[in-house]
Design an enzyme around this catalytic site. Structure first.
Site, PDB file in Angstrom:
ATOM      1  N   ARG A  37       0.948  -1.293   0.032  1.00 54.85           N
ATOM      2  CA  ARG A  37       0.015  -0.087  -0.045  1.00 54.85           C
ATOM      3  C   ARG A  37       0.685   1.324   0.018  1.00 54.85           C
ATOM      4  O   ARG A  37       0.459   2.332  -0.657  1.00 54.85           O
ATOM      5  CB  ARG A  37      -0.963   0.056   1.304  1.00 54.85           C
ATOM      6  CG  ARG A  37      -2.185  -0.848   1.193  1.00 54.85           C
ATOM      7  CD  ARG A  37      -3.070  -0.659   2.294  1.00 54.85           C
ATOM      8  NE  ARG A  37      -4.376  -1.126   1.814  1.00 54.85           N
ATOM      9  CZ  ARG A  37      -5.411  -1.580   2.529  1.00 54.85           C
ATOM     10  NH1 ARG A  37      -4.912  -1.412   3.769  1.00 54.85           N
ATOM     11  NH2 ARG A  37      -6.405  -1.774   2.410  1.00 54.85           N
ATOM     12  N   LYS A 198     -16.482 -11.134   9.169  1.00 57.73           N
ATOM     13  CA  LYS A 198     -17.812 -10.578   9.195  1.00 57.73           C
ATOM     14  C   LYS A 198     -18.648 -10.505   8.062  1.00 57.73           C
ATOM     15  O   LYS A 198     -18.566  -9.649   6.987  1.00 57.73           O
ATOM     16  CB  LYS A 198     -17.447  -8.946   9.838  1.00 57.73           C
ATOM     17  CG  LYS A 198     -17.081  -9.074  10.919  1.00 57.73           C
ATOM     18  CD  LYS A 198     -17.205  -7.618  11.855  1.00 57.73           C
ATOM     19  CE  LYS A 198     -16.591  -7.766  13.325  1.00 57.73           C
ATOM     20  NZ  LYS A 198     -16.545  -6.496  13.603  1.00 57.73           N
ATOM     21  N   GLY A 347      -6.397  -6.409   2.365  1.00 58.24           N
ATOM     22  CA  GLY A 347      -5.113  -6.772   3.002  1.00 58.24           C
ATOM     23  C   GLY A 347      -4.709  -8.141   3.443  1.00 58.24           C
ATOM     24  O   GLY A 347      -3.719  -8.331   2.667  1.00 58.24           O
ATOM     25  N   GLY A 370     -12.798  -3.910   1.764  1.00 57.21           N
ATOM     26  CA  GLY A 370     -14.156  -3.395   1.606  1.00 57.21           C
ATOM     27  C   GLY A 370     -14.424  -2.278   0.454  1.00 57.21           C
ATOM     28  O   GLY A 370     -15.880  -2.380  -0.108  1.00 57.21           O
TER      29      GLY A 370
HETATM   30  C1  3PG Z   1      -8.550  -0.978   5.185  1.00 62.26           C
HETATM   31  O1  3PG Z   1      -7.459  -1.403   5.594  1.00 62.26           O
HETATM   32  O2  3PG Z   1      -9.300  -1.731   4.509  1.00 62.26           O
HETATM   33  C2  3PG Z   1      -8.676   0.475   4.817  1.00 62.26           C
HETATM   34  O3  3PG Z   1      -7.260   1.131   5.297  1.00 62.26           O
HETATM   35  C3  3PG Z   1      -9.943   0.980   5.848  1.00 62.26           C
HETATM   36  O4  3PG Z   1      -9.569   0.545   7.162  1.00 62.26           O
HETATM   37  P1  3PG Z   1     -10.704   0.408   8.091  1.00 62.26           P
HETATM   38  O5  3PG Z   1     -11.659  -0.442   7.523  1.00 62.26           O
HETATM   39  O6  3PG Z   1     -10.292   0.557   9.297  1.00 62.26           O
HETATM   40  O7  3PG Z   1     -11.753   1.592   8.108  1.00 62.26           O
END
Ligand code: 3PG
Ligand code: MG
Length: 390
Positions: A37, A198, A347, A370
């Site tokens: 990233r 989840k 990730g 997401g």
């Molecule tokens: C991620 O790692 O998916 C993004 O950086 C967003 O992080 P978050 O899901 O904690 O908002």
């Protein structure tokens, strides 16, 4: 939506929102296999350096929810970024306040500052106007390059562009360009694979994809909630009880939907007890479902290998423990081998591809998990909607 070419950045203080949410090891280091990233943000940072901008990076790490958490400071990220950029990155200990303002006032063209974790202040998550104003006055232009966070209605994502002239960075632009093609011109059969823990955060996306795709594969702990909703026992597996009724409303008999038919179970999630293959519905009271089973793997592989387009986010099991990683690894290898256009994001998922040396075999590796799923399911993303209006 404006882009970098629309601005003259020379000698301007540019606030650049990036997604540097990467794992930081116990020894306070970012592993070079997990820094993708950071690498993805380099084109925008280098562009701004060439244009003699004064660069102020804004980022978050983890979910500290408004508290200072020492292990979520951004120092290790600054050190890794320095190595990748080949120049110094000055990390500040807060993202607002007098000292930060003083330092920012003296920033020189070609310097790179990284402000402390935005989420140490609750104003970021709560999109508090006072918080936004304090950040906004540090800069003159705003660049959003944080595709992975674009689905969050947080201050730095949705409010900064209302205070400052703003545009998309090169990474954000690229993600939107490629993913828009997938969204508007999907190739069929289109196969979507969703894993992870989840179901609550993915239920809307699952509903949308059930309408759009030819096949929807569910694995990982989120499939446990589906298995339970279908009336099968799941023992002590991770489940979101409060979601069971909601999941029952999904069209669970839709032939497009593929869920595990057999699973790997054990009484110990760390892999210290024996594990076994169990048909779904035969998980014992003290056991947990920790991976997909071999029949499920075959079934999923068959579906994936026929795809002309594949979208994948989220592991099929507890892949951090070797014993429960085979399902996820098999799926990763199958996607890499398949001729269909592949899009993978998130990730954990991308880290695993790095580990297996398969990154080069994926057509588009997205920095969003997401965010990518939501975009591809056709949802509006708050950060993007605001930026489109600038
Ligand atoms: C991620 O790692 O998916 C993004 O950086 C967003 O992080 P978050 O899901 O904690 O908002
Ligand atoms: Mg790397």
């Amino acid at each position: 939506m404006k882009n970098l070419r629309d601005f003259d950045f020379k000698n301007k203080r540019v606030l650049v929102r990036v997604d540097f949410n990467v794992p930081v090891g116990d020894e306070g280091r970012v592993d070079e296999k997990e820094d993708w990233r950071l690498e993805a943000a380099l084109p925008t940072i280098n562009y701004l350096l060439r244009k003699k901008a004064k660069i102020i990076l804004l980022a978050h790490l983890g979910r500290p929810h408004g508290k200072i958490v020492e292990s979520l400071r951004l120092d290790p990220i600054a050190r890794r970024l320095e190595e990748l950029l080949g120049q110094s990155v000055i990390k500040l200990d807060d993202c607002l306040g007098r000292q930060v303002e003083e330092r920012v006032k003296n920033i020189q063209a070609g310097e790179v500052l990284l402000l402390e974790n935005l989420r140490f202040h609750i104003g970021e998550e709560k999109n508090n106007p006072d918080f936004t104003k304090q950040i906004a006055r540090l800069g003159e232009v705003f660049v959003n390059d944080a595709f992975g966070v674009i689905h969050r209605p947080h201050a730095s994502m949705v409010s900064l562009p209302q205070y400052l002239p703003g545009c998309a960075g090169l990474l954000l632009e690229k993600e939107i360009r490629i993913l828009s093609k997938v969204l508007t011109k999907p190739k069929h059969p289109l196969v979507v694979i969703i894993g992870g823990v989840k179901i609550s955060t993915k239920i809307k996306v699952i509903k949308n994809f059930l309408e759009k795709t030819d096949d929807l594969i569910l694995g990982g702990a989120l499939a446990n909630t589906v298995i339970k909703a279908k009336g099968f026992t799941i023992g002590k597996s991770i489940v979101e009880e409060e979601m069971v009724d909601e999941v029952k409303k999904l069209e669970l008999t839709n032939i497009k939907l593929h869920i595990p038919v057999d699973v790997i179970t054990s009484i110990d999630a760390q892999g210290r007890a024996p594990s076994r293959i169990a048909p779904v519905g035969h998980t014992k009271e003290k056991e947990m479902i920790l991976d997909i089973g071999p029949d499920t793997c075959q079934l999923f592989k068959q579906v994936i290998s026929q795809a002309k387009m594949i979208i994948w986010n989220g592991p099929m099991g507890l892949f951090e423990v070797d014993k429960f990683a085979s399902g996820t690894k098999e799926i990763a290898r199958t996607i890499a081998q398949t001729k269909g256009f592949s899009v993978v994001g998130g990730g954990d998922t991308v880290n695993l591809l790095e580990e297996l040396n398969l990154i080069g075999k994926i057509d588009h590796v997205s920095t969003g998990g997401g965010a990518m799923l939501k975009f591809l399911a056709g949802e509006k993303l708050p950060g993007l909607e605001v930026l489109k209006k600038t």
